[in-house]
Design an enzyme around this catalytic site. Structure first.
Site, PDB file in Angstrom:
ATOM      1  N   ASN A   7     -84.379  19.745   1.866  1.00 51.88           N
ATOM      2  CA  ASN A   7     -83.778  19.111   2.992  1.00 51.88           C
ATOM      3  C   ASN A   7     -83.876  19.748   4.341  1.00 51.88           C
ATOM      4  OD1 ASN A   7     -82.529  17.171   4.714  1.00 51.88           O
ATOM      5  ND2 ASN A   7     -80.750  17.037   3.375  1.00 51.88           N
ATOM      6  N   ASP A 147     -85.417   8.168   3.626  1.00 51.73           N
ATOM      7  CA  ASP A 147     -84.265   7.562   3.848  1.00 51.73           C
ATOM      8  C   ASP A 147     -84.225   6.355   4.100  1.00 51.73           C
ATOM      9  OD1 ASP A 147     -83.121  10.037   3.507  1.00 51.73           O
ATOM     10  OD2 ASP A 147     -81.807   9.717   5.427  1.00 51.73           O
ATOM     11  N   HIS A 207     -71.646   3.647   1.628  1.00 52.61           N
ATOM     12  CA  HIS A 207     -71.761   5.114   1.616  1.00 52.61           C
ATOM     13  C   HIS A 207     -70.768   5.361   2.941  1.00 52.61           C
ATOM     14  CE1 HIS A 207     -74.410   8.747   1.760  1.00 52.61           C
ATOM     15  NE2 HIS A 207     -73.809   8.979   2.905  1.00 52.61           N
ATOM     16  N   GLY A 211     -71.248   9.970   8.618  1.00 54.24           N
ATOM     17  CA  GLY A 211     -72.216   9.051   8.790  1.00 54.24           C
ATOM     18  C   GLY A 211     -71.817   7.982   7.760  1.00 54.24           C
ATOM     19  N   GLY A 331     -68.588  11.236   1.131  1.00 55.55           N
ATOM     20  CA  GLY A 331     -67.287  12.080   1.026  1.00 55.55           C
ATOM     21  C   GLY A 331     -66.253  11.138   1.160  1.00 55.55           C
ATOM     22  N   ILE A 332     -66.128  10.230   1.998  1.00 56.38           N
ATOM     23  CA  ILE A 332     -64.937   9.289   2.050  1.00 56.38           C
ATOM     24  C   ILE A 332     -64.681   8.485   0.905  1.00 56.38           C
ATOM     25  CG2 ILE A 332     -63.547   7.638   3.605  1.00 56.38           C
ATOM     26  CD1 ILE A 332     -65.417   9.132   5.863  1.00 56.38           C
ATOM     27  N   GLU A 334     -65.869   8.572  -2.160  1.00 58.62           N
ATOM     28  CA  GLU A 334     -65.694   9.375  -3.347  1.00 58.62           C
ATOM     29  C   GLU A 334     -64.257   9.924  -3.341  1.00 58.62           C
ATOM     30  OE1 GLU A 334     -68.661  12.247  -4.115  1.00 58.62           O
ATOM     31  OE2 GLU A 334     -70.259  10.787  -3.299  1.00 58.62           O
ATOM     32  N   ASN A 335     -63.721  10.457  -2.142  1.00 59.53           N
ATOM     33  CA  ASN A 335     -62.651  11.312  -2.316  1.00 59.53           C
ATOM     34  C   ASN A 335     -61.597  10.452  -1.388  1.00 59.53           C
ATOM     35  OD1 ASN A 335     -63.909  13.658  -3.632  1.00 59.53           O
ATOM     36  ND2 ASN A 335     -64.998  13.625  -1.731  1.00 59.53           N
ATOM     37  N   GLU A 384     -78.148  12.353  -4.167  1.00 63.67           N
ATOM     38  CA  GLU A 384     -79.364  12.120  -3.350  1.00 63.67           C
ATOM     39  C   GLU A 384     -80.673  13.072  -4.109  1.00 63.67           C
ATOM     40  OE1 GLU A 384     -78.802  10.806   1.133  1.00 63.67           O
ATOM     41  OE2 GLU A 384     -76.988  11.855   0.368  1.00 63.67           O
TER      42      GLU A 384
END
Length: 400
Positions: A7, A147, A207, A211, A331-332, A334-335, A384
């Site tokens: 990536n 993507d 998601h 972003g 990130g947000i 999941e956590n 991913e």
């Protein structure tokens, strides 16, 4: 099959060497400051973290360094490069050319190059990575995973903007959507966890990271998503505004005496929760400021973010004629148990009850709705790289 997943960013390169059969990550790392002074490769393998300081003038240097690390006698994980069966490249924008992952040929590379104007920040770096790998490993099959590809199943009435049709035919101005690899992975994984065929489910995937985007996945296919022609459309994000009235751009140009490019830069880099709070684009900082220090603007930023997510979930339930599963990832997603609860509050009419105890989960797969809920609410950490490896494996297997 050992697959190297790459990536490339403009000055960075993330990689993972994955055993595709079981998803085992043999090694992973990050090359930073490519083309800048003080280049650094951080390589993780066998529970060790190795930092290698060496100048990398371009992505070719970075890939050489990555391969050296992978075969190193002290901290490598393979004996030589011939053990790498294929390379999977993340490519941000495939335009209308690609509806799925593809083997990279000269024609494919040309099409990716044609999409540069649609993703000027990302595609050039993706192309650099592909070219560098082809030079160093000319006989290894390479696959591009886009993507945008997962969202190419959207119907025309969902992806077309209500502007003169000629702008679509001339310039391909339409909704493309992003984070497709993530939305594809978590929707498929949610169906697996529930032990139900994805072809029978209406899934809303959220998601939520720096972003953020949401997708409506009906019977395994994306039928709508919140990001658009660029990743600037949709939800309020870390530093991105998301959807606003287009007239604001010309209004700000006039009032602030700045160019369209400068306004778009503000909307991309100085807006979102950062713009509203004036504190940070990091949700952990905003939660601390709002809940520990009583900062009103931090609270407002969180309210704006949650409201837009909530509204989008509701609209996608309407678009699909109902919903069976709501998934939180990134990130947000999941956590952030507090953010999840905040978003879901008021959406119970869709047919779920949140189990507050189960919702305390962070970074793990879980069903966070009560057992008697008609709609399942889930947390599914995204992966991913694994999805890229699986797509790459499938395409390389088909060549045999």
């Amino acid at each position: 099959m050992k697959i190297l997943v790459i990536n490339c960013g403009s000055s960075s390169l993330k990689y993972q060497l994955i055993e595709s059969k079981d998803g085992n990550v043999l090694a992973k790392g990050l090359a930073e400051r490519i083309g800048i002074n003080d280049s650094l490769l951080t390589h993780n393998a066998n529970g060790e973290k190795i930092k290698i300081k060496k100048d990398m003038k371009d992505h070719k240097d970075a890939i050489k360094l990555v391969l050296d690390a992978l075969v190193n006698s002290d901290y490598g994980v393979i004996k030589d490069m011939s053990e790498i069966d294929a390379v999977g490249h993340r490519v941000v924008h495939g335009g209308e050319y690609f509806t799925s992952s593809v083997l990279i040929t000269d024609d494919v590379l040309k099409a990716i190059t044609d999409c540069i104007e649609l993703a000027p920040l990302h595609n050039p770096a993706n192309i650099e990575g592909i070219k560098a790998c082809k030079q160093i490993m000319p006989d290894v099959p390479m696959v591009a995973v886009f993507d945008t590809a997962f969202h190419q199943t959207m119907p025309d009435y969902a992806y077309l903007y209500p502007i003169p049709y000629e702008y679509y035919t001339k310039y391909k101005i339409r909704k493309y959507g992003f984070h497709g690899t993530s939305h594809k992975y978590v929707s498929q994984r949610a169906a697996e966890i529930l032990n139900k065929p994805i072809e029978s489910l209406k899934i809303i995937t959220c998601h939520l990271g720096n972003g953020s985007s949401i997708a409506a996945v009906k019977n395994g296919k994306s039928i709508d998503t919140s990001m658009g022609f660029t990743p600037l459309e949709g939800l309020a994000m870390g530093t991105r505004s998301g959807s606003i009235d287009p007239s604001i751009i010309s209004y700000l140009m006039e009032k602030e005496n700045i160019s369209a490019e400068e306004v778009v830069n503000i909307l991309n880099k100085k807006s979102g929760v950062y713009g509203i709070s004036g504190i940070s684009s990091d949700f952990r900082d905003l939660e601390d400021a709002a809940f520990k220090n009583g900062d009103k603007r931090a609270q407002l930023a969180l309210n704006v973010f949650a409201y837009r997510v909530k509204k989008t979930i509701g609209s996608y339930a309407a678009a699909m004629g109902g919903v069976d599963v709501i998934v939180f990832t990134a990130g947000i997603g999941e956590n952030g148990p507090e953010i999840r609860e905040f978003i879901l509050d008021g959406l119970e009419f869709l047919g779920f009850k949140l189990d507050k105890e189960k919702n305390k989960v962070r970074g793990e797969e879980a069903i966070i709705s009560t057992a008697d809920s008609k709609v399942n609410v889930m947390v599914v950490p995204t992966n991913e790289e694994y999805m890229i490896a699986k797509d790459t494996e499938k395409i390389v297997e088909s060549l045999k």
